[in-house]
Design an enzyme around this catalytic site. Structure first.
Site, PDB file in Angstrom:
ATOM      1  N   CYS A 182       0.828  -1.197   0.000  1.00  0.00           N
ATOM      2  CA  CYS A 182       0.000   0.000   0.000  1.00  0.00           C
ATOM      3  C   CYS A 182       0.869   1.257   0.000  1.00  0.00           C
ATOM      4  CB  CYS A 182      -0.886   0.047   1.246  1.00  0.00           C
ATOM      5  SG  CYS A 182      -2.000  -1.356   1.418  1.00  0.00           S
ATOM      6  N   GLY A 196      -0.112   0.605  -5.129  1.00  0.00           N
ATOM      7  CA  GLY A 196      -1.392  -0.074  -5.002  1.00  0.00           C
ATOM      8  C   GLY A 196      -2.389   0.430  -6.010  1.00  0.00           C
ATOM      9  N   ASN A 202       0.316   0.572   5.757  1.00  0.00           N
ATOM     10  CA  ASN A 202       1.115  -0.124   4.749  1.00  0.00           C
ATOM     11  C   ASN A 202       1.947  -1.167   5.472  1.00  0.00           C
ATOM     12  OD1 ASN A 202       2.776  -0.959   2.636  1.00  0.00           O
ATOM     13  ND2 ASN A 202       4.153   0.784   2.859  1.00  0.00           N
ATOM     14  N   GLY A 203       1.760  -2.434   5.144  1.00  0.00           N
ATOM     15  CA  GLY A 203       2.543  -3.481   5.772  1.00  0.00           C
ATOM     16  C   GLY A 203       1.718  -4.707   6.070  1.00  0.00           C
ATOM     17  N   TYR A 233      12.692  -2.585  -6.489  1.00  0.00           N
ATOM     18  CA  TYR A 233      11.489  -2.466  -7.303  1.00  0.00           C
ATOM     19  C   TYR A 233      10.386  -1.569  -6.749  1.00  0.00           C
ATOM     20  CZ  TYR A 233       7.210  -3.688  -9.705  1.00  0.00           C
ATOM     21  OH  TYR A 233       6.051  -3.608 -10.400  1.00  0.00           O
TER      22      TYR A 233
END
Length: 468
Positions: A9, A38, A112-113, A253
């Site tokens: 995210c 996302g 996020n995670g 990436y």
């Protein structure tokens, strides 16, 4: 998208000292900059000091919002979220930010995670009477905070951090406070910026650039940043026995190349990775090309170090958006051709070095190699700017096992044969770490080594960042 790792995210939060009619738009533009993190859903929540207004929708940021919606998202504090999720959890109810009502008012959480102890925490809260509405970790976090029954939200967040295990970068909003929190290992990135009189928290610095905010610093591992009418203050939890373990795939990436992560330029790290890849895995060739977009910068570095010309051999269709393609070999081939096309005039008759950031399952790499051969490439030598992915990641989002990771099931020669390349070479882990300019102990590289910064629940299903 076409066989790339999927990140969990992207989050953003803004605190201003006065009502801002354009707050929703500022967050919207910040989310646009984080769209690569996302693509399944997007949401914004704002407050003017009483209650929380929010809007969430499935799809890209541009699909989720329009002028009328954004005009209604004024306020002085706001948080935003873009989400990648599994197909099973790909529903609007799981979109973020998550807004809940609690003892002292309203709370919005964007995360996020991945929490590796979420099942235990969820069970504990259910036994206390909590009725969960979603399948996401953010709801667990929201109720952990809400049930601390503290008059001081920062104290409640501190207690919450003591219970959380896993990776998280959080932006949390009440009706008078914005809070940023990064896990004690720093696995997920989070940074702080300033936009005129407003403070901004974001997953990546590129979001700050988009809304003309000045980058101040990265949030440190285990740090809680509290922003309210009294200004900004930092709470740093004890790091005894813990070590920094930022996800190294941010440099490979996940992050946009124009971002900085933990003080290091992602672009320069990828450029250096390409240079070191050329030293470690040389090949006699006519032309270097990159697989767009994440392989492009490393391809430039490879070409410069190898003294081989660089050119654009693959064109990415940037208007495809999200595609829903059944996972058969023929449909995957169509999916790749929808998103990539070879420039026949560039690659025809050439011995190519094709640089990509990683190979996970190998299917897409094989399709791209075949695409180049169909366009007339004489040879295709694949070079990868990271080591083989041989272990699952417990701090990701999509479930997978080692059986699906080609690096765990086949040696390099077998992978080369599988993807149909004339040769195949990977950058070493030593080379990748060297390219970042940071010491090895600063990273989690569990997907390459199987060594993780904290104990993981190996008996349950494993998590892997699938390719985007």
């Amino acid at each position: 998208m076409y066989g790339k790792f999927k990140e969990a995210c992207g989050v953003i939060g803004i605190y201003g000292n006065k009502e801002d009619e354009a707050l929703g738009r500022s967050i919207y533009y910040g989310l646009y900059a984080l769209q690569h993190r996302g693509q399944e859903s997007a949401g914004i929540a704002v407050t003017s000091g009483s209650g929380i207004k929010y809007h969430k929708a499935m799809g890209l940021v541009s699909e989720a919002f329009n002028d009328e919606i954004l005009d209604n998202l004024s306020g002085y504090i706001g948080v935003g979220h873009v989400r990648y999720c599994t197909n099973e959890a790909n529903t609007l109810i799981n979109a973020q930010p998550l807004v809940v009502r609690y003892k002292n008012g309203y709370l919005a959480v964007a995360h996020n995670g991945n929490l590796i102890n979420a099942p235990e925490l969820r069970k504990e809260l259910e036994e206390q009477g909590v009725a969960f509405q979603t399948e996401i970790d953010s709801e667990v976090i929201a109720f952990l905070i809400a049930r601390q029954h503290s008059e001081d939200i920062s104290k409640a967040v501190e207690k919450c951090m003591d219970k959380l295990k896993g990776s998280y970068a959080l932006v949390i909003m009440t009706e008078d406070t914005l809070i940023g929190m990064r896990d004690p290992y720093g696995i997920r990135p989070l940074c702080l910026g300033k936009q005129k009189d407003s403070y901004v928290l974001a997953s990546e610095s590129c979001a700050l650039d988009t809304i003309d905010a000045q980058f101040i610093r990265d949030i440190e591992p285990g740090e809680i940043v509290v922003i309210n009418k009294d200004g900004i203050r930092s709470i740093k939890k004890s790091q005894a026995g813990l070590s920094y373990a930022s996800c190294i795939f941010e440099f490979v990436y996940f992050a946009r190349p124009d971002s900085t992560i933990d003080g290091r330029s992602v672009y320069m790290a990828r450029l250096q990775a390409g240079r070191l890849l050329a030293e470690e895995q040389p090949v006699d060739a006519d032309l270097v090309i990159g697989v767009p977009d994440s392989g492009t910068v490393s391809a430039l570095g490879y070409a410069a170090a190898a003294g081989i010309p660089f050119d654009i051999g693959l064109i990415k269709n940037r208007y495809v958006g999200r595609t829903f393609i059944k996972p058969t070999r023929s449909s995957r081939a169509i999916g790749v051709k929808l998103k990539l096309n070879a420039v026949r005039e560039v690659v025809k008759g050439k011995r190519l070095v094709m640089v990509d950031d990683s190979i996970v399952r190998g299917t897409t790499s094989g399709l791209i190699v075949n695409l180049l051969r169909e366009a007339g490439a004489k040879e295709v030598h694949v070079r990868v700017s990271s080591p083989p992915v041989v272990h699952s990641c417990y701090f990701g989002i999509d479930t997978s096992t080692r059986k699906e990771l080609i690096g765990a099931q086949r040696n390099i020669e077998e992978i080369r044969e599988h993807i149909g390349a004339d040769s195949l070479g990977y950058l070493s882990l030593h080379g990748l770490i060297k390219a970042t300019g940071l010491p090895a102990e600063k990273f989690c590289s569990g997907c390459f080594t199987g060594k993780y910064p904290l104990d993981v629940p190996r008996e349950r299903k494993r998590y892997v960042f699938e390719k985007r």
